[in-house]
Design an enzyme around this catalytic site. Structure first.
Site, PDB file in Angstrom:
ATOM      1  N   ASP A 140      86.089 -15.633  60.589  1.00 25.70           N
ATOM      2  CA  ASP A 140      85.087 -14.755  59.988  1.00 25.70           C
ATOM      3  C   ASP A 140      83.968 -14.728  61.041  1.00 25.70           C
ATOM      4  O   ASP A 140      84.245 -15.031  62.217  1.00 25.70           O
ATOM      5  CB  ASP A 140      84.632 -15.302  58.619  1.00 25.70           C
ATOM      6  CG  ASP A 140      83.880 -14.267  57.788  1.00 25.70           C
ATOM      7  OD1 ASP A 140      84.524 -13.450  57.116  1.00 25.70           O
ATOM      8  OD2 ASP A 140      82.628 -14.253  57.813  1.00 25.70           O
TER       9      ASP A 140
ATOM     10  N   LYS B 258      87.288 -19.556  50.828  1.00 22.69           N
ATOM     11  CA  LYS B 258      86.413 -19.268  51.974  1.00 22.69           C
ATOM     12  C   LYS B 258      85.767 -20.568  52.417  1.00 22.69           C
ATOM     13  O   LYS B 258      85.674 -21.511  51.631  1.00 22.69           O
ATOM     14  CB  LYS B 258      85.310 -18.295  51.560  1.00 22.69           C
ATOM     15  CG  LYS B 258      84.685 -17.561  52.727  1.00 22.69           C
ATOM     16  CD  LYS B 258      85.459 -16.311  53.038  1.00 22.69           C
ATOM     17  CE  LYS B 258      84.989 -15.649  54.302  1.00 22.69           C
ATOM     18  NZ  LYS B 258      85.625 -14.324  54.437  1.00 22.69           N
TER      19      LYS B 258
HETATM   20  N1  GLU Z   1      87.314 -13.286  57.044  1.00 21.80           N
HETATM   21  C1  GLU Z   1      88.175 -12.178  56.756  1.00 21.80           C
HETATM   22  C2  GLU Z   1      87.822 -11.582  55.422  1.00 21.80           C
HETATM   23  O1  GLU Z   1      86.677 -11.560  55.063  1.00 21.80           O
HETATM   24  C3  GLU Z   1      89.637 -12.508  56.930  1.00 21.80           C
HETATM   25  C4  GLU Z   1      90.131 -13.667  56.143  1.00 21.80           C
HETATM   26  C5  GLU Z   1      91.567 -14.097  56.500  1.00 21.80           C
HETATM   27  O2  GLU Z   1      92.168 -13.518  57.404  1.00 21.80           O
HETATM   28  O3  GLU Z   1      92.037 -15.013  55.833  1.00 21.80           O
HETATM   29  O4  GLU Z   1      88.632 -11.069  54.702  1.00 21.80           O
END
Ligand code: GLU
Length: 459
Positions: free
Chosen positions: A180, A140
């Site tokens: 996100d 992340k």
């Molecule tokens: N931000 C999204 C999540 O919390 C998607 C992450 C992604 O697609 O890599 O899962």
């Protein structure tokens, strides 16, 4: 007590002691990171029955290794605003675990972003991504940059500076960021453009959530919201219920919220409320999704403006009041810790039957306890909101194969994946003595696959 039962309870005590000590270590080693502590605590408590049955996970220090990210990258992001002033933000990328695939997870641009938030999100992502059944690890990133009120050019310059540094740490087989909160197709476009310049190659699979014309997947935008509703529909169906005819409250009005509302409506629900960070709309006759989409996706306006077009709706300042509205199904799709104990109790008093988490960790540990104690059907974020990252993994597959699937193909795969996640979570809950507890089930099912991969690959 039989000899076997005695052995089992001794192993449970052993696992409890181990988890208690490990949590202390995590808190000591990561001071001032309450969100990270919260995410770790929730997962670790769920794993006690697994450790009791498989003590070799303790012996091999699998969880000790998992709570420590492979690396946390923190960097300066200098950029120039429209007045010519130099601004400085902080960028992060946490690469938590690549046991089952390249690090994968979104980027969040929001003033609240700090190491604790990024680490809680990255830690959750390990288990969520594993649950999807796809080969993706956990990561992340983000920045404390606030996109609100910034011009398009400022967003572009910020994204370029952010990627100038981040490009050194990512790659289609290394780490694949996506969106996100505060990061959508526009930001991914600028980030991708800069990545291309930095590496001098067209490496489509390095980012997901791209525009459809240059490697993005149809259905990615809708995936998190649709996926959450597909998951909750399975949970409701097993209890003899369904979205049809129900009253739904959905917090947030971003990507996740909008498409959760859309799918819930398609399944026959009436959505009466949604929100943004300033306040919420209560429209008893049912929210008009076209108006919300126009406000949020086209005009970049606030929820407040909804009542100009719908004078019979109410706009109320502040966000927490949204959980005082009576509903059958609550879908928190805004942000972490938006439902605390008091909000959960109020929802229960008002007769809520199911809660599905579209956001990451929107319920506090106490709120989850309230829901479970009152037999509210509860779909935890790791399972319920995994549709977004699932379609990101489908985007990676399409990029590798240099082809594009139709919306119908992607949606069919998303539905299969959400069913797989639902079954994996219910089966694990059942197998480890907590039938119907999807918090425990999702954590265990996500964990076991990663743990086995770690054992196979050595320390
Ligand atoms: N931000 C999204 C999540 O919390 C998607 C992450 C992604 O697609 O890599 O899962």
């Amino acid at each position: 007590m039989t000899l076997l039962q005695e052995l089992e309870s001794a192993q449970t005590r052993n696992a409890q002691t181990y988890i208690g000590q490990l949590l202390e270590t995590v808190k000591k080693r990561n001071p001032n990171e309450p969100e990270f502590h919260q995410a770790v605590e929730e997962v670790l408590h769920s794993l006690i029955p697994v450790l009791a049955r498989h003590p070799h996970y303790i012996e091999q220090a699998v969880i000790d290794r998992l709570v420590e990210p492979d690396r946390l990258i923190s960097f300066r992001v200098p950029w120039i605003d429209d007045r010519g002033q130099v601004q400085v933000n902080r960028g992060f990328r946490v690469q938590f675990s690549n046991a089952i695939g390249p690090y994968k997870g979104g980027l969040r641009f929001h003033p609240s972003v700090n190491a604790s938030i990024i680490k809680f999100l990255g830690f959750e992502q390990i288990f969520k991504n594993s649950l999807t059944g796809q080969p993706i690890g956990g990561g992340k990133g983000g920045s404390d940059f606030d996109p609100k009120g910034k011009s398009d050019r400022e967003i572009m310059r910020f994204c370029q500076s952010f990627m100038t540094e981040l490009s050194q740490h990512i790659g289609a087989d290394i780490d694949v960021p996506a969106g996100d909160i505060g990061v959508g197709a526009r930001e991914i476009g600028y980030l991708f453009g800069q990545y291309k310049k930095m590496v001098g190659a067209y490496e489509a699979g390095v980012l997901t959530g791209k525009g459809i014309g240059y490697g993005g997947s149809l259905g990615r935008k809708e995936a998190t919201g649709y996926g959450a509703v597909y998951f909750v529909e399975h949970m409701l169906r097993d209890a003899g219920l369904g979205f049809a005819g129900s009253t739904v409250v959905v917090s947030g009005s971003g990507n996740v919220s909008i498409y959760a509302m859309e799918k819930a409506m398609q399944l026959g629900a009436k959505v009466v409320a949604c929100s943004d960070s300033n306040g919420y709309i209560y429209h008893k006759e049912g929210i008009c999704l076209d108006t919300i989409k126009k406000l949020k996706e086209v005009d970049n306006k606030r929820c407040q403006d909804y009542v100009l077009e719908h004078p019979d709706a109410l706009y109320i300042e502040g966000c927490s009041g949204i959980w005082t509205l009576p509903c059958d199904i609550a879908l928190p799709c805004a942000t972490q810790n938006e439902i605390d104990r008091a909000a959960a109790e109020r929802l229960v008093q008002n007769g809520v039957k199911a809660v599905g988490e579209g956001a990451n960790m929107p319920s506090t540990l106490e709120a989850v306890e309230v829901f479970l104690a009152h037999n509210v059907l509860f779909a935890p974020a790791k399972a319920a909101n995994a549709g977004g990252v699932s379609v990101s993994a489908l985007e990676m597959s399409q990029n590798s194969a240099r082809l594009s699937w139709t919306l119908e193909e992607v949606d069919a795969k998303l539905q299969q994946i959400m069913l797989h996640i639902y079954r994996a979570s219910t089966d694990a809950a059942e197998q480890y003595g907590a039938p119907g507890n999807l918090v425990v089930g999702a954590n265990i099912a996500g964990f076991v696959k990663v743990a086995e991969a770690m054992l196979a690959q050595g320390v």
